[in-house]
Design a protein around this motif. Structure first.
Motif, PDB file in Angstrom:
ATOM      1  N   ILE A 256       0.836  -1.191   0.000  1.00 55.11           N
ATOM      2  CA  ILE A 256       0.000   0.000   0.000  1.00 55.11           C
ATOM      3  C   ILE A 256       0.877   1.250   0.000  1.00 55.11           C
ATOM      4  N   VAL A 257       0.539   2.212  -0.840  1.00 59.69           N
ATOM      5  CA  VAL A 257       1.266   3.483  -0.891  1.00 59.69           C
ATOM      6  C   VAL A 257       0.259   4.616  -0.733  1.00 59.69           C
ATOM      7  N   TRP A 258       0.561   5.548   0.146  1.00 64.47           N
ATOM      8  CA  TRP A 258      -0.289   6.712   0.362  1.00 64.47           C
ATOM      9  C   TRP A 258       0.459   7.982  -0.034  1.00 64.47           C
ATOM     10  N   ASP A 259      -0.262   8.926  -0.592  1.00 68.27           N
ATOM     11  CA  ASP A 259       0.286  10.257  -0.834  1.00 68.27           C
ATOM     12  C   ASP A 259      -0.335  11.195   0.199  1.00 68.27           C
ATOM     13  N   GLU A 260       0.486  11.842   1.001  1.00 67.94           N
ATOM     14  CA  GLU A 260       0.006  12.706   2.075  1.00 67.94           C
ATOM     15  C   GLU A 260      -0.108  14.177   1.644  1.00 67.94           C
ATOM     16  N   TYR A 261      -0.205  14.407   0.338  1.00 65.73           N
ATOM     17  CA  TYR A 261      -0.306  15.781  -0.153  1.00 65.73           C
ATOM     18  C   TYR A 261      -1.650  16.407   0.253  1.00 65.73           C
ATOM     19  N   TYR A 262      -2.743  15.667   0.112  1.00 59.15           N
ATOM     20  CA  TYR A 262      -4.068  16.187   0.466  1.00 59.15           C
ATOM     21  C   TYR A 262      -4.579  15.665   1.809  1.00 59.15           C
ATOM     22  N   TRP A 263      -4.128  14.454   2.208  1.00 63.64           N
ATOM     23  CA  TRP A 263      -4.622  13.826   3.433  1.00 63.64           C
ATOM     24  C   TRP A 263      -3.467  13.239   4.230  1.00 63.64           C
ATOM     25  N   THR A 264      -3.524  13.372   5.543  1.00 61.39           N
ATOM     26  CA  THR A 264      -2.482  12.818   6.417  1.00 61.39           C
ATOM     27  C   THR A 264      -3.139  11.971   7.504  1.00 61.39           C
TER      28      THR A 264
ATOM     29  N   HIS B 208      -9.658  -0.779   0.301  1.00 60.91           N
ATOM     30  CA  HIS B 208     -10.604  -1.707  -0.304  1.00 60.91           C
ATOM     31  C   HIS B 208     -11.313  -2.591   0.723  1.00 60.91           C
ATOM     32  N   TRP B 209     -10.874  -2.556   1.983  1.00 59.83           N
ATOM     33  CA  TRP B 209     -11.492  -3.373   3.013  1.00 59.83           C
ATOM     34  C   TRP B 209     -12.758  -2.713   3.554  1.00 59.83           C
ATOM     35  N   PRO B 210     -13.662  -3.506   4.174  1.00 61.13           N
ATOM     36  CA  PRO B 210     -14.883  -2.916   4.735  1.00 61.13           C
ATOM     37  C   PRO B 210     -14.605  -1.901   5.831  1.00 61.13           C
ATOM     38  N   ASN B 211     -13.453  -2.003   6.494  1.00 59.39           N
ATOM     39  CA  ASN B 211     -13.088  -1.093   7.578  1.00 59.39           C
ATOM     40  C   ASN B 211     -12.696   0.292   7.094  1.00 59.39           C
ATOM     41  N   PHE B 212     -12.552   0.472   5.787  1.00 63.82           N
ATOM     42  CA  PHE B 212     -12.100   1.761   5.265  1.00 63.82           C
ATOM     43  C   PHE B 212     -12.956   2.913   5.775  1.00 63.82           C
ATOM     44  N   LYS B 213     -14.267   2.688   5.870  1.00 62.43           N
ATOM     45  CA  LYS B 213     -15.157   3.751   6.337  1.00 62.43           C
ATOM     46  C   LYS B 213     -14.832   4.170   7.771  1.00 62.43           C
ATOM     47  N   TYR B 214     -14.244   3.240   8.553  1.00 55.95           N
ATOM     48  CA  TYR B 214     -13.892   3.562   9.934  1.00 55.95           C
ATOM     49  C   TYR B 214     -12.545   4.276  10.034  1.00 55.95           C
ATOM     50  N   MET B 215     -11.772   4.235   8.962  1.00 57.40           N
ATOM     51  CA  MET B 215     -10.509   4.977   8.908  1.00 57.40           C
ATOM     52  C   MET B 215     -10.738   6.439   8.549  1.00 57.40           C
ATOM     53  N   LEU B 216     -11.713   6.707   7.692  1.00 56.82           N
ATOM     54  CA  LEU B 216     -11.895   8.036   7.116  1.00 56.82           C
ATOM     55  C   LEU B 216     -12.125   9.148   8.142  1.00 56.82           C
ATOM     56  N   PRO B 217     -12.807   8.893   9.267  1.00 60.93           N
ATOM     57  CA  PRO B 217     -12.943   9.985  10.244  1.00 60.93           C
ATOM     58  C   PRO B 217     -11.629  10.444  10.856  1.00 60.93           C
ATOM     59  N   PHE B 218     -10.578   9.630  10.765  1.00 59.65           N
ATOM     60  CA  PHE B 218      -9.294   9.968  11.389  1.00 59.65           C
ATOM     61  C   PHE B 218      -8.327  10.684  10.441  1.00 59.65           C
ATOM     62  N   LEU B 219      -8.640  10.682   9.153  1.00 59.74           N
ATOM     63  CA  LEU B 219      -7.774  11.392   8.209  1.00 59.74           C
ATOM     64  C   LEU B 219      -7.850  12.897   8.458  1.00 59.74           C
ATOM     65  N   LYS B 220      -6.747  13.570   8.137  1.00 58.84           N
ATOM     66  CA  LYS B 220      -6.684  15.011   8.341  1.00 58.84           C
ATOM     67  C   LYS B 220      -6.400  15.703   7.013  1.00 58.84           C
ATOM     68  N   PRO B 221      -7.276  16.620   6.601  1.00 57.37           N
ATOM     69  CA  PRO B 221      -7.022  17.341   5.347  1.00 57.37           C
ATOM     70  C   PRO B 221      -5.884  18.335   5.527  1.00 57.37           C
ATOM     71  N   THR B 222      -5.052  18.451   4.507  1.00 59.94           N
ATOM     72  CA  THR B 222      -3.930  19.383   4.589  1.00 59.94           C
ATOM     73  C   THR B 222      -4.341  20.801   4.213  1.00 59.94           C
ATOM     74  N   GLY B 223      -5.465  20.933   3.526  1.00 62.47           N
ATOM     75  CA  GLY B 223      -5.923  22.251   3.084  1.00 62.47           C
ATOM     76  C   GLY B 223      -5.361  22.665   1.745  1.00 62.47           C
ATOM     77  N   LYS B 224      -4.524  21.814   1.144  1.00 64.32           N
ATOM     78  CA  LYS B 224      -3.958  22.151  -0.160  1.00 64.32           C
ATOM     79  C   LYS B 224      -5.023  22.053  -1.244  1.00 64.32           C
ATOM     80  N   LYS B 225      -4.939  22.951  -2.196  1.00 67.61           N
ATOM     81  CA  LYS B 225      -5.917  23.001  -3.281  1.00 67.61           C
ATOM     82  C   LYS B 225      -5.367  22.353  -4.538  1.00 67.61           C
TER      83      LYS B 225
END
Length: 623
Positions: free
Chosen positions: A583-591, A606-623
């Motif tokens: 798995i590779v993540w780009d932290e440009y928009y989300w951290t 792709h796992w069913p748990n993904f929806k439970y991860m999304l509340p913990f992501l932090k937007p960087t504010g980049k446009k």
């Protein structure tokens, strides 16, 4: 034609990334590759009637289960359920308490009626998912709008696990939708409604992308109630072309998460200073994944109905070369049909070590052979070291990282097993079937080159070609459907069902092998036994598991070991290595992704748990 479609996929991806569907803002959108690729029927969302492309948002955004395993923490999430199941002492009755205040995305309340109707429909229609399992229910009682009581034909302390999501579960369907449908088996469930925090916004009719929007009433979903608001307003799943195209997309910050090859992952991290993997050092890959990868034989098709043939094909594999060809050695070898996680290493691998070392197969003529190689993990570590990677020096740590062992590379023994069963070689050394015709094997696999399924297929193909067999690899978007129907010889779908990833109970691994579920070719086989293999001894183990409490760790381990020994002896599928999640993540928009140092959740989109991860992501504010 195939080349044209491949070029079209890349062009679609390029156009899409240049202008997101509907002009949605990039800074509010999480973009991920679709693991299973392009959806052949993009408007089919009916996961209850057939296999569909669940990982494009259906299981991971739209639908909620009663319970969900969070294997990163080893805990069970009460989602649509308010609490755990309550069984009677004799395990013939079980009560489910449901979470109050949950609404379907079309504004209809979720209640006990949905759960009851789901069971009744599954029982009534043979082609519906979990039909066989729900036939265990002899009576359903609605205690109130949020309490359901089931009476079972026989004791079964695992009935609730059919509803426990772990990439696959009986998720409640909306009664108010399906009761108006004439034929649930052909119903596409489009547009879909769900109890999850996102609703379908748009879908590409060619199957290349699916776009979801956060529900305005997200707080009326289990995700919102437990974890809060998912941070991305939109989530886009896209069949994003080749690995090279995905690398380019990540370099342009137009892909936030992707499953890549090892080489692709390294290329991204070298080019994108905001990119990262699950681990920061070799082997980089996700090492908590509770999946076992490998090869599945269709035992309803000759010659794969013969365990000697299956063992011959196992011994024709040099596992170190196989691991090098597939993932440059960044894997954990698994000689038995469960992944080598820390919990399972302690519970099962260590306890089975002596048996594995002394296990024998019959070569005929009074000859026996011990196929287990306890040095395989060490040899794999040596390969990695020669490649310039840092590897542990402690032998115990090497066993945990690279595996305690695997099966010997013994082509001479494989040859004896085949000759014993009437096979022979032609003048060029190619293998002939007992009837004298050339032995040709077709391996079916996914179209995604980053997926372990794909990598296993080509590694196995090379190994068996070296052994003298004519092997063809067929990539297809219909891998799971063909497996379910038995339309294959060898598949790279998993060689056994995945365990839950928590506790000592291997019921989820072993139960699909129950003889009652065995399907003929053309009929839907249960996931976890597309091999169509069964054994009376396994039936007895499964029946004992059904009446063993999930708190009885000692007996659960003993029964699990019995089942694993039988799978090894019969080898209906070859386990190769843990799922090496690249798995590779780009932290440009989300951290704040859940990396190895911040393991609050499983890491996959792709796992069913993904929806439970999304509340913990932090937007960087980049446009």
């Amino acid at each position: 034609m195939r080349r044209f479609l491949a070029i079209l996929a890349v062009l679609v991806a390029v156009v899409l990334f240049a202008d997101l569907p509907g002009g949605i803002p990039r800074s509010e959108t999480f973009i991920a590759n679709a693991l299973t690729g392009r959806a052949a029927n993009p408007t089919n969302f009916n996961v209850w009637a057939t296999w569909v492309w669940q990982d494009r948002g259906i299981q991971n955004l739209l639908l909620e289960p009663l319970w969900c395993v969070e294997y990163a923490t080893g805990k069970i999430i009460n989602a649509l359920a308010a609490s755990g199941p309550v069984y009677s002492k004799d395990l013939t009755e079980v009560t489910f308490k449901l979470r109050k205040g949950v609404y379907w995305s079309d504004g209809v309340p979720f209640t006990a009626d949905d759960v009851i109707y789901t069971v009744e429909l599954a029982k009534k229609i043979e082609g519906m998912g979990y039909h066989d399992q729900m036939m265990q229910v002899v009576q359903i009682t609605k205690i109130d709008d949020y309490t359901v009581k089931f009476k079972l034909k026989e004791p079964n302390g695992r009935f609730h696990t059919y509803w426990l999501d772990r990439w696959g579960a009986l998720r409640p369907l909306p009664k108010h939708v399906f009761e108006k449908v004439k034929d649930p088996l052909t119903f596409n469930f489009y547009p879909p409604v769900g109890t999850g925090p996102y609703v379908l916004k748009d879908v590409d009719q060619g199957g290349y992308w699916t776009l979801w929007e956060r529900r305005s009433d997200w707080q009326r979903t289990p995700t919102g109630m437990i974890y809060g608001m998912p941070q991305p307003k939109y989530v886009l799943f896209i069949a994003s072309g080749t690995v090279e195209q995905q690398i380019l997309s990540m370099a342009q910050h137009q892909l936030d998460a992707a499953d890549l090859t090892i080489a692709g992952m390294l290329a991204v991290m070298q080019r994108v200073n905001t990119a990262r993997a699950w681990r920061k050092d070799f082997p980089w890959t996700v090492n908590i994944d509770p999946c076992i990868t490998g090869l599945a034989f269709n035992t309803a098709v000759k010659p794969f109905d013969n365990k000697d043939v299956r063992w011959a094909l196992t011994l024709a594999i040099d596992i170190v070369e196989y691991a090098a060809n597939s993932f440059d050695g960044a894997v954990t070898l698994s000689p038995i049909h469960i992944p080598l996680t820390k919990a399972y290493y302690d519970m099962f691998y260590l306890r089975m070590d002596s048996w594995l070392r002394n296990f024998e197969i019959d070569l005929g003529g009074g000859k026996k052979f011990k196929p287990y190689d306890p040095t395989a993990g060490t040899r794999l570590a040596e390969y990695a070291k020669k490649r310039g990677y840092n590897v542990p020096s402690d032998p115990a740590e090497v066993r945990r990282v690279f595996g305690p062992g695997w099966w010997k590379y013994a082509p001479d023994v494989a040859e004896q097993l085949l000759i014993k069963n009437g096979f022979k070689r032609d003048k060029n050394g190619k293998w002939l079937l007992p009837d004298g015709t050339p032995w040709k094997i077709t391996i079916i696999t996914t179209t995604n080159p980053a997926h372990p399924s794909y990598r296993n297929a080509f590694a196995a193909s090379q190994a068996w070609k070296n052994f003298g067999i004519d092997v063809t690899v067929m990539t297809t978007d219909a891998l799971a459907t063909m497996g379910q129907k038995g339309e294959f010889q060898v598949s790279t779908d998993w060689p056994a069902g995945e365990p839950w990833g928590a506790g000592a109970d291997l019921f989820r691994v072993l139960e699909p092998f129950l003889s009652d579920y065995k399907a003929a070719i053309g009929e839907n086989a249960p996931w976890g036994n597309y091999m169509r293999w069964s054994n009376p001894a396994m039936d007895e183990i499964i029946k004992k598991l059904r009446v063993t409490s999930t708190d009885d760790t000692s007996n659960l381990i003993s029964l699990g070991i019995e089942g694993l020994k039988l799978l090894v002896a019969e080898m209906p599928g070859i386990p190769t290595f843990n799922y090496p999640g690249v798995i590779v993540w780009d932290e440009y928009y989300w951290t704040n992704f859940p990396g190895a140092e911040n393991m609050y959740s499983q890491p996959y989109h792709h796992w069913p748990n993904f929806k439970y991860m999304l509340p913990f992501l932090k937007p960087t504010g980049k446009k």
